[in-house]
Design a protein around this motif. Structure first.
Motif, PDB file in Angstrom:
ATOM      1  N   ARG A 137       4.200 -68.254  23.651  1.00  0.00           N
ATOM      2  CA  ARG A 137       5.548 -67.688  23.532  1.00  0.00           C
ATOM      3  C   ARG A 137       6.568 -68.825  23.503  1.00  0.00           C
ATOM      4  O   ARG A 137       6.507 -69.770  24.294  1.00  0.00           O
ATOM      5  CB  ARG A 137       5.805 -66.716  24.673  1.00  0.00           C
ATOM      6  CG  ARG A 137       4.855 -65.526  24.590  1.00  0.00           C
ATOM      7  CD  ARG A 137       5.073 -64.509  25.672  1.00  0.00           C
ATOM      8  NE  ARG A 137       4.689 -64.950  27.008  1.00  0.00           N
ATOM      9  CZ  ARG A 137       3.433 -65.084  27.430  1.00  0.00           C
ATOM     10  NH1 ARG A 137       2.431 -64.853  26.593  1.00  0.00           N
ATOM     11  NH2 ARG A 137       3.168 -65.457  28.670  1.00  0.00           N
ATOM     12  N   LEU A 138       7.526 -68.714  22.596  1.00  0.00           N
ATOM     13  CA  LEU A 138       8.521 -69.758  22.358  1.00  0.00           C
ATOM     14  C   LEU A 138       9.865 -69.291  22.911  1.00  0.00           C
ATOM     15  O   LEU A 138      10.313 -68.180  22.635  1.00  0.00           O
ATOM     16  CB  LEU A 138       8.644 -70.050  20.857  1.00  0.00           C
ATOM     17  CG  LEU A 138       7.311 -70.296  20.132  1.00  0.00           C
ATOM     18  CD1 LEU A 138       7.560 -70.539  18.649  1.00  0.00           C
ATOM     19  CD2 LEU A 138       6.564 -71.471  20.751  1.00  0.00           C
ATOM     20  N   HIS A 139      10.532 -70.153  23.669  1.00  0.00           N
ATOM     21  CA  HIS A 139      11.767 -69.801  24.364  1.00  0.00           C
ATOM     22  C   HIS A 139      12.923 -70.695  23.923  1.00  0.00           C
ATOM     23  O   HIS A 139      12.732 -71.885  23.641  1.00  0.00           O
ATOM     24  CB  HIS A 139      11.597 -69.974  25.881  1.00  0.00           C
ATOM     25  CG  HIS A 139      10.511 -69.145  26.478  1.00  0.00           C
ATOM     26  ND1 HIS A 139      10.737 -67.943  27.115  1.00  0.00           N
ATOM     27  CD2 HIS A 139       9.162 -69.346  26.543  1.00  0.00           C
ATOM     28  CE1 HIS A 139       9.602 -67.443  27.557  1.00  0.00           C
ATOM     29  NE2 HIS A 139       8.623 -68.274  27.220  1.00  0.00           N
TER      30      HIS A 139
ATOM     31  N   VAL B 239       6.490 -67.885  30.729  1.00  0.00           N
ATOM     32  CA  VAL B 239       5.466 -68.826  30.265  1.00  0.00           C
ATOM     33  C   VAL B 239       5.659 -69.134  28.777  1.00  0.00           C
ATOM     34  O   VAL B 239       5.976 -68.243  27.989  1.00  0.00           O
ATOM     35  CB  VAL B 239       4.059 -68.249  30.515  1.00  0.00           C
ATOM     36  CG1 VAL B 239       2.988 -69.115  29.864  1.00  0.00           C
ATOM     37  CG2 VAL B 239       3.801 -68.129  32.016  1.00  0.00           C
ATOM     38  N   GLY B 240       5.451 -70.396  28.422  1.00  0.00           N
ATOM     39  CA  GLY B 240       5.496 -70.757  27.006  1.00  0.00           C
ATOM     40  C   GLY B 240       6.209 -72.073  26.765  1.00  0.00           C
ATOM     41  O   GLY B 240       6.541 -72.821  27.685  1.00  0.00           O
TER      42      GLY B 240
ATOM     43  N   ALA C  65      13.343 -72.902  18.165  1.00  0.00           N
ATOM     44  CA  ALA C  65      12.235 -71.990  18.457  1.00  0.00           C
ATOM     45  C   ALA C  65      11.814 -71.221  17.210  1.00  0.00           C
ATOM     46  O   ALA C  65      10.613 -71.029  16.956  1.00  0.00           O
ATOM     47  CB  ALA C  65      12.639 -71.025  19.567  1.00  0.00           C
ATOM     48  N   TYR C  66      12.790 -70.792  16.414  1.00  0.00           N
ATOM     49  CA  TYR C  66      12.454 -70.063  15.188  1.00  0.00           C
ATOM     50  C   TYR C  66      11.717 -70.959  14.205  1.00  0.00           C
ATOM     51  O   TYR C  66      10.755 -70.532  13.561  1.00  0.00           O
ATOM     52  CB  TYR C  66      13.722 -69.521  14.516  1.00  0.00           C
ATOM     53  CG  TYR C  66      14.554 -68.612  15.374  1.00  0.00           C
ATOM     54  CD1 TYR C  66      14.008 -67.934  16.456  1.00  0.00           C
ATOM     55  CD2 TYR C  66      15.905 -68.427  15.115  1.00  0.00           C
ATOM     56  CE1 TYR C  66      14.777 -67.110  17.247  1.00  0.00           C
ATOM     57  CE2 TYR C  66      16.684 -67.604  15.890  1.00  0.00           C
ATOM     58  CZ  TYR C  66      16.125 -66.951  16.963  1.00  0.00           C
ATOM     59  OH  TYR C  66      16.892 -66.135  17.744  1.00  0.00           O
TER      60      TYR C  66
ATOM     61  N   GLY D  17       3.826 -70.407  17.507  1.00  0.00           N
ATOM     62  CA  GLY D  17       3.759 -69.290  18.431  1.00  0.00           C
ATOM     63  C   GLY D  17       4.727 -68.187  18.054  1.00  0.00           C
ATOM     64  O   GLY D  17       5.205 -68.117  16.913  1.00  0.00           O
ATOM     65  N   VAL D  18       5.005 -67.322  19.031  1.00  0.00           N
ATOM     66  CA  VAL D  18       5.862 -66.156  18.825  1.00  0.00           C
ATOM     67  C   VAL D  18       7.204 -66.416  19.500  1.00  0.00           C
ATOM     68  O   VAL D  18       7.265 -66.766  20.678  1.00  0.00           O
ATOM     69  CB  VAL D  18       5.220 -64.883  19.426  1.00  0.00           C
ATOM     70  CG1 VAL D  18       6.073 -63.655  19.113  1.00  0.00           C
ATOM     71  CG2 VAL D  18       3.803 -64.707  18.897  1.00  0.00           C
TER      72      VAL D  18
END
Length: 304
Positions: free
Chosen positions: A190-192, A217-218, A227-228, A236-237
């Motif tokens: 997961r991307l933050h 987490v990520g 992140a995009y 990742g997402v």
């Protein structure tokens, strides 16, 4: 026609600064050069003119000669006139300029892709775009517009709504194949965005999934635009603000495995001081922003 090629402008500046400030050291500080360079210019000017311009007494204090005082008077008038001309040019440019301060991702993903449409209408206005990392950015005296997150209703400012929060997970098309159900996010990277650290929690809480998927987490990035891009590259997402990824979803660079969005009571606004909001260039920019929000001045299709 006058021939000004012989005018030693650098030496004139050095002499004028010495005479006005009363010493070589102060002149050197103002001109951001060494004292030796200023002294050299003074000597060169005196040699070129063939007359002394300053007397140096035993205490190293400088006194203007009669010729030096006359030259200073003329140089002061000339420099004042030049400075006035520069200020007129700067004032003319300032009258065309709009300073817009926004969040980095809003600039990269929302404003700049649309900005060409504004210049098609108003080529006589210069936009100066800068970024601010604070979501609750304060409108400063040098700002014409700033973007701010919140619920609106701020006193003393015109707040033009841009978009409301609308979050959804996005990823590269290849990564979407492993996300058959939301619970699969537990195994995905997961991307933050560090500017919106609550985004994953907002979406997971709305879906009742905070126990199945850890919100914190990520991988973390300085802003959502990074992140995009990481998501586009298959890292990742990302939890995306829908307004920022519309073009990517349309063009297939990103996909949304679950396209329904989760919103909040907050959104993003463009703020302008009330006393500026009715000025012609500010009104023009606000009218264009409303068209962008309404979909009549959106992102132009990519070529090729």
């Amino acid at each position: 026609m006058p021939n000004r090629s012989r005018l030693p402008l650098i030496a004139f500046r050095a002499f004028e600064a010495v005479a006005r400030l009363g010493g070589v050291r102060r002149a050197a500080d103002e001109l951001r050069v060494t004292e030796g360079a200023v002294s050299q210019q003074l000597r060169a000017l005196e040699a070129a003119l063939g007359v002394p311009l300053v007397w140096r007494n035993a205490n190293r204090r400088l006194t203007l000669t009669e010729q030096g005082a006359g030259l200073l008077s003329n140089l002061t008038a000339a420099f004042d006139l030049m400075e006035h001309g520069v200020r007129e040019v700067e004032a003319a440019r300032s009258s065309r300029r709009l300073r817009v301060r926004v969040l980095p991702t809003l600039a990269i993903r929302w404003l700049i892709p649309r900005l060409g449409g504004f210049y098609q209408r108003h080529g006589d206005v210069d936009i100066e775009v800068s970024t601010a990392a604070e979501r609750e950015t304060v409108l400063g005296p040098e700002d014409d517009f700033v973007a701010r997150q919140g619920r609106g209703g701020w006193p003393g400012v015109r707040a033009e709504p841009l978009f409301q929060d609308a979050f959804l997970p996005v990823c590269a098309p290849a990564a979407a194949k492993a996300l058959r159900a939301p619970k699969a996010l537990a195994k995905a990277t997961r991307l933050h965005s560090m500017l919106r650290p609550d985004a994953w929690r907002i979406w997971l809480e709305a879906k009742g999934m905070t126990e199945a998927v850890e919100p914190e987490v990520g991988l973390r990035f300085a802003n959502a635009a990074l992140a995009y891009q990481a998501s586009i590259e298959g890292l990742g997402v990302a939890m995306a603000q829908h307004a920022y990824v519309e073009a990517d979803l349309r063009d297939g660079r990103l996909v949304a495995p679950w396209p329904d969005t989760v919103g909040t009571t907050e959104g993003y606004y463009l703020l302008c001081a009330e006393e500026k909001a009715e000025l012609p260039k500010h009104k023009a920019f606000l009218a264009w922003i409303r068209d962008c929000v309404g979909g009549t001045a959106g992102i132009r299709p990519r070529q090729g």
